[in-house]
Design an enzyme around this catalytic site. Structure first.
Site: not given
Ligand SMILES: *[C@@H]1O[C@H](CO)[C@@H](O)[C@H](O)[C@H]1NC(C)=O
Ligand SMILES: *[C@@H]1O[C@H](CO)[C@@H](O)[C@H](O)[C@H]1NC(C)=O
Length: 336
Positions: A65, A196, A214, A224, A247-248
């Site tokens: 990722s 990330t 990321t 995006r 992160t998330g």
């Protein structure tokens, strides 16, 4: 990292109470932590440590990722988002939707140091990077290609479109707008679609730097850009207060500037763990089932983390390296 480097670094501060310098990063990305630490120990400033630490993850493709060969978008392409922030000068460099260049955080730093801008995006950011000497390479790998092919075979599911026809829960488009439908509850896709790397480094003198890198959300709509490259959202650093990195689910998290919020809490005297919890709680109030976590550190080297509790996600792992840990150690925090 070599033992010798660790020993040299430890000998810098004989006091066993010293907790600076500090390296802290999201997820158990240990090599990133060690690389940042050895960068500090070999004379690098906090900014160098953040850059080299995150770049290590870009090379290793941490959890697929970060870096090339992961998170193909709807067309199968991998693009990268990254930022770096100098908490001494409040300078920021960031890139979003970067194509063809593997070292995204390096390009972010070049934006900061070689332009008067803060944030470059897309194809133009890639041309800038090429002009600055970053090699142009294909970011697609067999692995990202197979993730993409599997997604096509599964009728392009999961899918980030809404209020379009044909029904995006069953099709691959092309999509057209249709009557607005009641917004569905945010789909919980896969936590590892969002890992990330976010890092905060504080050097011996209390200088704070932070950064992120990321490849964004898997199967994203092309164009995006997530929270990671946005100052105050993905990360924030202020040598007068502290640093934080998140992160998330960036699409949601960026609406709340959680890293900025946490740093402001620490500025007001709140301890890092509580500052992190406040940032998570703020988002949770509006999006109870969002996926996310944040790390926080203040200028005297205290640190903490927080995350939103979800089924299958009750603890968040992160890495710490300081004199006390005497190596890169994984810590976990219980989600709230
Ligand atoms: C990717 O797959 C192709 C065809 O299957 C193969 O020839 C090639 O060696 C693979 N590349 C890597 C890097 O694994
Ligand atoms: C950092 O947090 C610790 C733990 O709460 C606290 O003791 C310390 O005073 C804080 N440092 C600063 C500069 O606020």
């Amino acid at each position: 990292m070599k033992l010798k480097e660790i020993l040299i670094c430890l000998s810098l501060t004989p006091s066993c109470f010293a907790v600076l310098p500090l390296v802290i990063n999201t997820w158990p990305f240990q090599d990133a932590t060690s690389t940042a630490w050895s960068t500090l120990c070999s004379g690098g400033v906090a900014l160098d440590a953040v850059e080299k630490g995150c770049a290590q993850c870009e090379k290793e493709r941490c959890d697929e990722s970060v870096g090339f060969g992961g998170s193909p978008d709807e067309t199968g392409e991998t693009t990268l988002d990254a930022m770096i922030m100098n908490g001494d000068t409040m300078e920021v460099g960031a890139v979003g939707g970067l194509r063809r260049i593997k070292n995204a955080i390096g390009v972010a730093r070049a934006v900061m140091e070689r332009t008067k801008h803060t944030f470059l995006v897309g194809e133009s950011a890639s041309v800038f990077a090429e002009n600055m000497g970053f090699p142009a390479e294909d970011l697609t790998t067999n692995q990202s290609l197979s993730v993409f092919k599997k997604w096509l075979m599964e009728n392009c599911q999961p899918n980030y479109r809404q209020s379009v026809s044909p029904d995006p829960s069953m099709s691959c488009g092309p999509y057209k707008p249709c009557a607005m439908i009641q917004q569905r509850r945010h789909q919980f896709i896969d936590i590892h679609a969002h890992d990330t790397i976010g890092m905060v480094v504080i050097n011996q003198a209390g200088q704070v730097a932070a950064g992120t890198s990321t490849n964004g959300a898997r199967h994203k709509v092309p164009g995006r850009v997530g929270d990671s490259p946005i100052a105050g959202a993905g990360a924030y650093a202020d040598s007068a207060a502290g640093g934080a990195a998140a992160t998330g689910d960036g699409d949601i998290m960026m609406r709340f500037l959680p890293s900025y919020l946490a740093v402001e809490q620490m500025r007001a005297g709140v301890d890092p763990s509580t500052a992190c919890r406040i940032a998570i709680t703020r988002i949770k109030k509006y999006y109870p089932s969002f996926f996310g976590a944040i790390i926080c550190a203040n200028t005297t080297g205290s640190y903490g983390a927080a995350c939103n509790k979800l089924p299958g996600f009750s603890q968040f792992p992160f890495m710490v390296f300081n004199q006390k840990t005497n190596g890169p150690i994984k810590e976990t925090v219980d989600c709230v």
